[in-house]
Design a protein around this motif. Structure first.
Motif, PDB file in Angstrom:
ATOM      1  N   LYS B 108       0.834  -1.198   0.000  1.00  0.00           N
ATOM      2  CA  LYS B 108       0.000   0.000   0.000  1.00  0.00           C
ATOM      3  C   LYS B 108       0.870   1.249   0.000  1.00  0.00           C
ATOM      4  N   GLN B 111       2.253   1.740  -3.494  1.00  0.00           N
ATOM      5  CA  GLN B 111       1.224   2.246  -4.395  1.00  0.00           C
ATOM      6  C   GLN B 111       0.931   3.711  -4.146  1.00  0.00           C
ATOM      7  N   MET B 112       0.807   4.041  -2.859  1.00  0.00           N
ATOM      8  CA  MET B 112       0.459   5.426  -2.540  1.00  0.00           C
ATOM      9  C   MET B 112       1.582   6.379  -2.918  1.00  0.00           C
ATOM     10  N   ASN B 114       3.670   5.988  -5.297  1.00  0.00           N
ATOM     11  CA  ASN B 114       3.640   6.139  -6.743  1.00  0.00           C
ATOM     12  C   ASN B 114       2.496   7.025  -7.207  1.00  0.00           C
ATOM     13  N   MET B 115       1.354   6.844  -6.583  1.00  0.00           N
ATOM     14  CA  MET B 115       0.223   7.679  -6.991  1.00  0.00           C
ATOM     15  C   MET B 115       0.496   9.150  -6.684  1.00  0.00           C
ATOM     16  N   PHE B 116       1.096   9.394  -5.529  1.00  0.00           N
ATOM     17  CA  PHE B 116       1.440  10.780  -5.212  1.00  0.00           C
ATOM     18  C   PHE B 116       2.403  11.350  -6.251  1.00  0.00           C
TER      19      PHE B 116
END
Lengths: 332, 332
Positions: B108, B111-112, B114-116
């Motif tokens: 998680k 992923q977070m 990377n999304m940021f």
DNA sequence: ATGAAAGCGCTAACAT
DNA sequence: ATGTTAGCGCTTTCAT
């Protein structure tokens, strides 16, 4: 190594941006991109650790996959917990949360709302005191996806997730009276919010039902500005007037009052009873004992998410007003 | 009324986008736009309630004015309060906060992060357990503006805002011993984080300094997965082994343990003493009494903001490691 | 099976 | 004192 864009990838591979874009968005098969090309793209993207630019994507698609979460104070456990739950629900659907704390300040709330809108958030979840503000009216008139929680303005039609303020407070206060409260004071934030007004109504109703005379002097109002000092003063007033029970309209004041009791009235903590709207873990271990009204935060978060999901997926927006039932926690 | 863009404004007014853009960005004077034109633009923009599209702006400028705040759990009061402070500091500088809760889960967190990054946040403030992860290494190698707080990995050079874990814990435990603790157990999260390791070291050091034999059986480890159940089991073990004091390495476990004590060992709450890293308001009113180490959250927030500000304004990024001194709260 | 090109809303260098 | 234009990185229609 400089960051690569789709254009770079395409160039490096001798393909067009289109092809690369299709592959990256899992439209390769649909668009008849050969397996081989797809493999090449995927492998290369992996190799150079390509990261798509979400800003460009958002601009193109007119959708940002972001939600604005605007509350008085994100560090208030009530709002923090709901925020966490909303974050989780939306995370599963590919959305990210912007947070904003307004301090119940109109100018700040207006500014933050506008900034969120400028940032093209897809929706807003808001606990606002100023539902009548021009900014909000304008959002509403544009059918901006918006759900209010915790606070309501009955004059404004919108999506609301609320709890039964009046009847829950009535029940809690009645419980106190049943366990022998005779003289009940109340300390509240300025009742400019409908929810707070209703909580006070609930208090009055309980007194009436139990045949206790209502004394306006026992309702004490504290201002948000210097909560601690104000609560100290008003608690003193009530203690001196000989109340055996103090009712609070939200957790913030109750927590302060518990601290005050343990600091200045240590000998009285077992004689006095508290009633509080909102529950906080602390109430399980602290004195005075607190009869509290616990809001169903999971449901609040769930319904907020759900309503926004509906609006976002189907454009049609029938306003909903959902009133949830809190849980009474009796600690007598 | 459909939303107007700069293009619409320009058309409606018979001007070019450029002119409008200059006026809107307060470059009217600098660019020699006549006062009259400026007035016209401003008035019209007001009238139609024009809202600039921040996404387009961000794409163009390569800067989003957003910060990612990534922590294990935003509803943990420690992270919520720091989040609030960081929000405030950055708000003043025109930045907005994206939040993410990782649950200490590597996938998680990755992923977070990377999304940021995809969302083009200008910087990240992170409390991570996985500072060695590839995702973080890659950010670091690209000199991405990044500051870690609360957790450290001594093998990774980066910006850190930390507290003196070892010595503070040592002092707190020594205080307990000075007020008569003889047999001290410890309950901790899995010590895979350097900070936690250091806190345990502090505990050992105190025992040594005070000539108390160290017993490895008294160090109990609980897993993050089912914290409540695990803490219950380990607290039971310690109670049965006759400890008079329990030391905790973070607030989460302490709070659970207080609840357990009041639920299952009500008769013992005045016999047992607690020592806790992290302070929580609750400790002021609860039993067992807690000697706690209060982290300087204002400073943590301030330095995080400050370091990022520096990086953002001056490109040069000498890594800083700031170690702050917590406050010992003695409640014996 | 793949590419060219337009365009999302904005800024800013470069005209005029 | 104001306009023309290219381009930020991406998606998608329409060609080929």
């Amino acid at each position: 190594m400089k960051k690569k864009s789709i254009k770079d990838i395409a160039q490096d591979l001798g393909l067009s941006k289109t092809t690369v874009s299709f592959v990256l968005n899992n439209k390769g098969d649909k668009m008849n991109i050969s397996k081989k090309t797809q493999q090449r793209v995927l492998a290369y993207v992996q190799e150079v650790n390509y990261q798509p630019n979400q800003i460009a994507k958002s601009l193109k698609k007119g959708k940002t996959n972001t939600i604005g979460y605007l509350v008085p104070d994100i560090s208030n456990p009530f709002f923090a917990k709901i925020g966490r739950l909303i974050e989780d629900y939306f995370w599963d659907k590919g959305y990210h949360l912007f947070i904003g704390s307004t301090d119940e300040n109109k100018a700040k709330e207006d500014q933050m709302l506008n900034m969120f809108v400028n940032r093209q958030v897809d929706a807003l979840v808001v606990a606002s005191c100023f539902i009548q503000s021009d900014t909000i009216k304008s959002l509403l008139s544009r059918d901006f996806p918006l759900v209010f929680f915790d606070r309501e303005d009955p004059d404004v039609i919108a999506n609301y997730i609320l709890v039964e303020n009046k009847i829950s407070m009535k029940n809690a206060v009645e419980k106190a009276i049943e366990s022998n409260s005779k003289k009940l004071g109340l300390i509240t934030l300025t009742p400019n919010i409908y929810s707070i007004k209703n909580r006070i109504e609930g208090y009055k109703m309980a007194l009436k039902n139990k045949n206790i005379d209502f004394d306006n002097q026992l309702i004490r109002i504290v201002d948000n500005n210097d909560l601690k000092k104000e609560t100290e003063r008003e608690l003193k007033t009530l203690m001196e007037s000989g109340v055996d029970t103090v009712v609070f309209t939200n957790n913030q004041i109750t927590v302060i009052a518990i601290w005050l009791m343990n600091t200045y009235y240590k000998d009285k903590v077992t004689d006095i009873k508290f009633v509080s709207f909102d529950n906080v873990d602390l109430f399980d271990y602290s004195l005075p004992k607190v009869i509290s009204v616990a809001q169903p935060i999971e449901k609040i978060a769930m319904y907020s998410t759900q309503i926004i999901e509906e609006i976002l997926s189907s454009k049609k927006s029938e306003n909903k007003r959902i009133e949830l039932t809190p849980r009474l926690i009796n600690r007598t």
